[in-house]
Design an enzyme around this catalytic site. Structure first.
Site, PDB file in Angstrom:
ATOM      1  N   GLU A 172      50.782   0.562  -7.411  1.00  0.00           N
ATOM      2  CA  GLU A 172      49.950   1.699  -6.732  1.00  0.00           C
ATOM      3  C   GLU A 172      48.910   1.346  -5.753  1.00  0.00           C
ATOM      4  OE1 GLU A 172      50.688   5.373 -10.054  1.00  0.00           O
ATOM      5  OE2 GLU A 172      48.889   4.172 -10.154  1.00  0.00           O
ATOM      6  N   ASP A 177      50.139  -0.444 -12.041  1.00  0.00           N
ATOM      7  CA  ASP A 177      48.633   0.103 -11.434  1.00  0.00           C
ATOM      8  C   ASP A 177      48.401  -0.957 -10.187  1.00  0.00           C
ATOM      9  OD1 ASP A 177      48.126   1.641 -13.281  1.00  0.00           O
ATOM     10  OD2 ASP A 177      46.475   0.368 -14.437  1.00  0.00           O
ATOM     11  N   GLU A 201      44.170   2.061  -6.228  1.00  0.00           N
ATOM     12  CA  GLU A 201      45.066   2.509  -7.312  1.00  0.00           C
ATOM     13  C   GLU A 201      45.086   3.906  -7.343  1.00  0.00           C
ATOM     14  OE1 GLU A 201      45.610   3.232 -11.978  1.00  0.00           O
ATOM     15  OE2 GLU A 201      44.267   1.728 -11.650  1.00  0.00           O
ATOM     16  N   ASP A 228      48.122   6.087  -6.075  1.00  0.00           N
ATOM     17  CA  ASP A 228      48.838   7.068  -6.997  1.00  0.00           C
ATOM     18  C   ASP A 228      48.907   8.395  -6.372  1.00  0.00           C
ATOM     19  OD1 ASP A 228      49.713   8.069  -9.845  1.00  0.00           O
ATOM     20  OD2 ASP A 228      47.792   9.528  -9.421  1.00  0.00           O
TER      21      ASP A 228
END
EC number: 3.1.26.3
Length: 229
Positions: free
Chosen positions: A116, A113, A40, A44
């Protein structure tokens, strides 16, 4: 599990060479110690870069503050969760019993999440070009709907969206002083943001105006805007 993942791959438009990466991206921390949090983190960073690059190319005349606000809208949790629901991602998540009982597979933050994490997994699986191609494909509708008019939102909204895009707590506003006679008052408001060491101040003829001024000061202090946008 294999059939389920095959179906998800078709929805994502991507077939993993290493399907273990996909499984890891779908594993919530409530399920196992080895989970998707690191993926994640990576996803991101890639998402923010790809979105920023796309906006830079799409809006050649936009100022930095405008680009930052557009990116915050594009990568915020709500947008990612909508995309995740479109993939029925919740059906494939590996969640602990507590999260399952509480409906974690529907929770916006968990869905965002996991998406990502899948971006991070795709990057590790076949590289940056694959990750960029999938991110842009998934965000096509959102990208095409953005205009510079979207950056004309009030400072409180812009600050909230910026913080949400980074998973931070929402700002807190507090009236610290009211000056003047009842018919001609000046409100003084403090804005507290977790990313800033000091609170920002705003003054205005109403609490609402003072909050907007304090939010604008916070955006400048965060480096999101330069005061001339």
């Amino acid at each position: 599990m294999t059939l389920s993942l095959d179906r998800l791959e078709r929805k994502l438009g991507y077939t993993f060479k290493d399907q273990d990466l996909m499984v890891l991206a779908l594993t919530h921390r409530s399920f196992a110690g080895r989970n998707n949090e690191r993926l994640e983190f990576l996803g991101d960073a890639i998402l923010n870069f790809v979105a920023g690059e796309a906006l830079f190319q799409r809006f050649p005349m936009a100022r930095e503050g405008q680009l930052s606000r557009l990116r915050a809208r594009l990568v915020k949790g709500e947008t990612l969760a909508i995309l995740a629901r479109g993939f029925d991602l919740g059906d494939y998540l590996r969640l602990g019993s507590g999260e399952l009982k509480s409906g974690g597979y529907r929770r916006e933050s968990i869905l965002a999440d996991a998406l990502e994490a899948l971006i991070g997994a795709i990057y590790l699986d076949t590289g940056m070009e694959s990750a960029r191609e999938r991110v842009l494909a998934w965000l096509t509708t959102e990208l095409e709907s953005l205009t510079l008019v979207d950056t004309n939102k009030d400072p409180k909204t812009r600050l909230q969206e910026f913080l949400q895009s980074r998973g931070c707590e929402l700002p807190r506003y507090e009236v610290v002083d009211i000056q003047g006679e009842p018919h001609c008052r000046t409100f003084v408001v403090e804005c507290q943001v977790s990313l800033l060491h000091e609170k920002t101040l705003g003054q205005g003829a109403s609490r609402r105006i003072a909050e907007q001024v304090a939010a604008a000061a916070a955006l400048i202090a965060l480096g999101v805007e330069n005061g001339n946008d």
